[in-house]
Motif scaffolding. Sequence first.
Motif, PDB file in Angstrom:
ATOM      1  N   VAL A 192       0.847  -1.198   0.000  1.00 32.32           N
ATOM      2  CA  VAL A 192       0.000   0.000   0.000  1.00 32.32           C
ATOM      3  C   VAL A 192       0.877   1.240   0.000  1.00 32.32           C
ATOM      4  CG1 VAL A 192      -1.820   1.250   1.193  1.00 32.32           C
ATOM      5  CG2 VAL A 192      -1.794  -1.255   1.231  1.00 32.32           C
ATOM      6  N   TRP A 193       1.874   1.259   0.887  1.00 35.67           N
ATOM      7  CA  TRP A 193       2.744   2.436   0.969  1.00 35.67           C
ATOM      8  C   TRP A 193       3.545   2.609  -0.322  1.00 35.67           C
ATOM      9  CZ3 TRP A 193      -0.257   3.604   4.324  1.00 35.67           C
ATOM     10  CH2 TRP A 193      -0.416   2.976   5.546  1.00 35.67           C
ATOM     11  N   ALA A 194       3.907   1.507  -0.950  1.00 34.50           N
ATOM     12  CA  ALA A 194       4.686   1.594  -2.186  1.00 34.50           C
ATOM     13  C   ALA A 194       3.884   2.215  -3.323  1.00 34.50           C
ATOM     14  CB  ALA A 194       5.168   0.202  -2.592  1.00 34.50           C
ATOM     15  N   ASP A 195       2.578   2.112  -3.255  1.00 32.89           N
ATOM     16  CA  ASP A 195       1.719   2.633  -4.336  1.00 32.89           C
ATOM     17  C   ASP A 195       0.740   3.670  -3.793  1.00 32.89           C
ATOM     18  OD1 ASP A 195       1.167   2.734  -6.993  1.00 32.89           O
ATOM     19  OD2 ASP A 195      -0.032   0.918  -7.080  1.00 32.89           O
ATOM     20  N   TRP A 196       1.192   4.458  -2.819  1.00 35.36           N
ATOM     21  CA  TRP A 196       0.290   5.414  -2.184  1.00 35.36           C
ATOM     22  C   TRP A 196      -0.151   6.517  -3.136  1.00 35.36           C
ATOM     23  CZ3 TRP A 196       1.513  10.591  -1.829  1.00 35.36           C
ATOM     24  CH2 TRP A 196       2.841  10.944  -2.056  1.00 35.36           C
ATOM     25  N   ARG A 197       0.683   6.815  -4.137  1.00 37.19           N
ATOM     26  CA  ARG A 197       0.291   7.850  -5.099  1.00 37.19           C
ATOM     27  C   ARG A 197      -0.949   7.440  -5.901  1.00 37.19           C
ATOM     28  NH1 ARG A 197       4.139  11.818  -5.750  1.00 37.19           N
ATOM     29  NH2 ARG A 197       6.198  11.357  -4.855  1.00 37.19           N
ATOM     30  N   SER A 198      -1.047   6.159  -6.203  1.00 39.73           N
ATOM     31  CA  SER A 198      -2.228   5.684  -6.936  1.00 39.73           C
ATOM     32  C   SER A 198      -3.489   5.847  -6.099  1.00 39.73           C
ATOM     33  CB  SER A 198      -2.041   4.216  -7.327  1.00 39.73           C
ATOM     34  OG  SER A 198      -0.975   4.052  -8.223  1.00 39.73           O
ATOM     35  N   LEU A 199      -3.383   5.530  -4.800  1.00 35.80           N
ATOM     36  CA  LEU A 199      -4.532   5.704  -3.911  1.00 35.80           C
ATOM     37  C   LEU A 199      -4.892   7.177  -3.775  1.00 35.80           C
ATOM     38  CD1 LEU A 199      -3.847   3.142  -1.029  1.00 35.80           C
ATOM     39  CD2 LEU A 199      -5.496   2.957  -2.892  1.00 35.80           C
ATOM     40  N   LEU A 200      -3.880   8.043  -3.719  1.00 39.50           N
ATOM     41  CA  LEU A 200      -4.143   9.477  -3.627  1.00 39.50           C
ATOM     42  C   LEU A 200      -4.855   9.974  -4.878  1.00 39.50           C
ATOM     43  CD1 LEU A 200      -3.876  12.213  -2.255  1.00 39.50           C
ATOM     44  CD2 LEU A 200      -1.583  12.412  -3.251  1.00 39.50           C
ATOM     45  N   ASN A 201      -4.375   9.553  -6.042  1.00 32.93           N
ATOM     46  CA  ASN A 201      -5.039   9.942  -7.292  1.00 32.93           C
ATOM     47  C   ASN A 201      -6.460   9.395  -7.345  1.00 32.93           C
ATOM     48  OD1 ASN A 201      -2.769  11.301  -8.239  1.00 32.93           O
ATOM     49  ND2 ASN A 201      -1.928   9.486  -9.245  1.00 32.93           N
ATOM     50  N   GLY A 202      -6.637   8.164  -6.858  1.00 36.12           N
ATOM     51  CA  GLY A 202      -7.978   7.580  -6.824  1.00 36.12           C
ATOM     52  C   GLY A 202      -8.900   8.343  -5.896  1.00 36.12           C
ATOM     53  N   ALA A 203      -8.365   8.787  -4.755  1.00 39.58           N
ATOM     54  CA  ALA A 203      -9.170   9.569  -3.818  1.00 39.58           C
ATOM     55  C   ALA A 203      -9.584  10.901  -4.445  1.00 39.58           C
ATOM     56  CB  ALA A 203      -8.393   9.811  -2.528  1.00 39.58           C
ATOM     57  N   LEU A 204      -8.675  11.515  -5.207  1.00 34.59           N
ATOM     58  CA  LEU A 204      -9.013  12.770  -5.880  1.00 34.59           C
ATOM     59  C   LEU A 204     -10.101  12.564  -6.930  1.00 34.59           C
ATOM     60  CD1 LEU A 204      -5.438  14.317  -6.338  1.00 34.59           C
ATOM     61  CD2 LEU A 204      -7.194  14.953  -4.666  1.00 34.59           C
ATOM     62  N   VAL A 205     -10.034  11.439  -7.638  1.00 32.82           N
ATOM     63  CA  VAL A 205     -11.084  11.127  -8.614  1.00 32.82           C
ATOM     64  C   VAL A 205     -12.415  10.908  -7.899  1.00 32.82           C
ATOM     65  CG1 VAL A 205     -11.875   9.444 -10.324  1.00 32.82           C
ATOM     66  CG2 VAL A 205      -9.492  10.186 -10.317  1.00 32.82           C
ATOM     67  N   THR A 206     -12.374  10.224  -6.747  1.00 30.64           N
ATOM     68  CA  THR A 206     -13.593  10.019  -5.959  1.00 30.64           C
ATOM     69  C   THR A 206     -14.202  11.347  -5.551  1.00 30.64           C
ATOM     70  OG1 THR A 206     -12.941   7.848  -5.102  1.00 30.64           O
ATOM     71  CG2 THR A 206     -14.474   9.120  -3.767  1.00 30.64           C
ATOM     72  N   VAL A 207     -13.366  12.281  -5.090  1.00 31.50           N
ATOM     73  CA  VAL A 207     -13.854  13.609  -4.711  1.00 31.50           C
ATOM     74  C   VAL A 207     -14.441  14.327  -5.919  1.00 31.50           C
ATOM     75  CG1 VAL A 207     -13.164  15.889  -3.876  1.00 31.50           C
ATOM     76  CG2 VAL A 207     -12.280  13.833  -2.764  1.00 31.50           C
ATOM     77  N   GLU A 208     -13.778  14.204  -7.060  1.00 32.40           N
ATOM     78  CA  GLU A 208     -14.249  14.863  -8.280  1.00 32.40           C
ATOM     79  C   GLU A 208     -15.611  14.318  -8.713  1.00 32.40           C
ATOM     80  OE1 GLU A 208     -12.822  15.500 -12.957  1.00 32.40           O
ATOM     81  OE2 GLU A 208     -11.594  14.349 -11.547  1.00 32.40           O
TER      82      GLU A 208
END
Length: 218
Positions: free
Chosen positions: A8-24
Amino acid sequence: MNLDFSPVWADWRSLLNGALVTVEVTAMALLLGCFIGLLVGLGRLNRDRRLVYGLCTVYVTFIRGTPLLVQLFIWFFGLPQFGLLLPAMVCGVLGLGLYAGAYVSEIVRGAISSIHHGQHEAAIALGLSPWQSMRKVILPQALVRMIPPLGNEFIALIKNSALVSLLTIHDLMHEGQKIISVSYRSLEVYLVVALIYLALTSATAAVLAAYEKKLQRT
């Protein structure tokens, strides 16, 4: 069993981008849902306009009586059968927005109906038109009563947005599933995804609570 959050920590940027898409997606669906909800809620207040009332009632009945997932699939998989192919993001926003609009409309209708009819009569007596009475007198009072149930609906919308991952939208849930497909650490990923959703819903609840207090002071 040992928990291993390293994938999870190794790919945290993907989760962050996914969270931004969720907000959008949620923000656009929320705006659409509030707009539709206001129109439909007002349309269901006056039974004398039978056509408007009937159409609004059919819409609310269908949307509230069928699963959101089925509605999303109709937009994404059903419309192409008629030659109408919409982008996944558009299907997700429309599906969530129309779904939220049905519930927001009932919140709007209930809040406006709770305002004493004398308020409307007093506004008319002062020379305001019916629309001015609604906009300047009734709606401001009803808005304060709408905030708590609207807050619940907004939070539900954030959680329901996880379903758009099934439409290939790269939201938070979709990115989490991508990590699971290569790491096989499903429990760890879902725990982190759940915490991110919790942070989003908690922030939304805090903002709405502060806004409600501000309205009550004015």
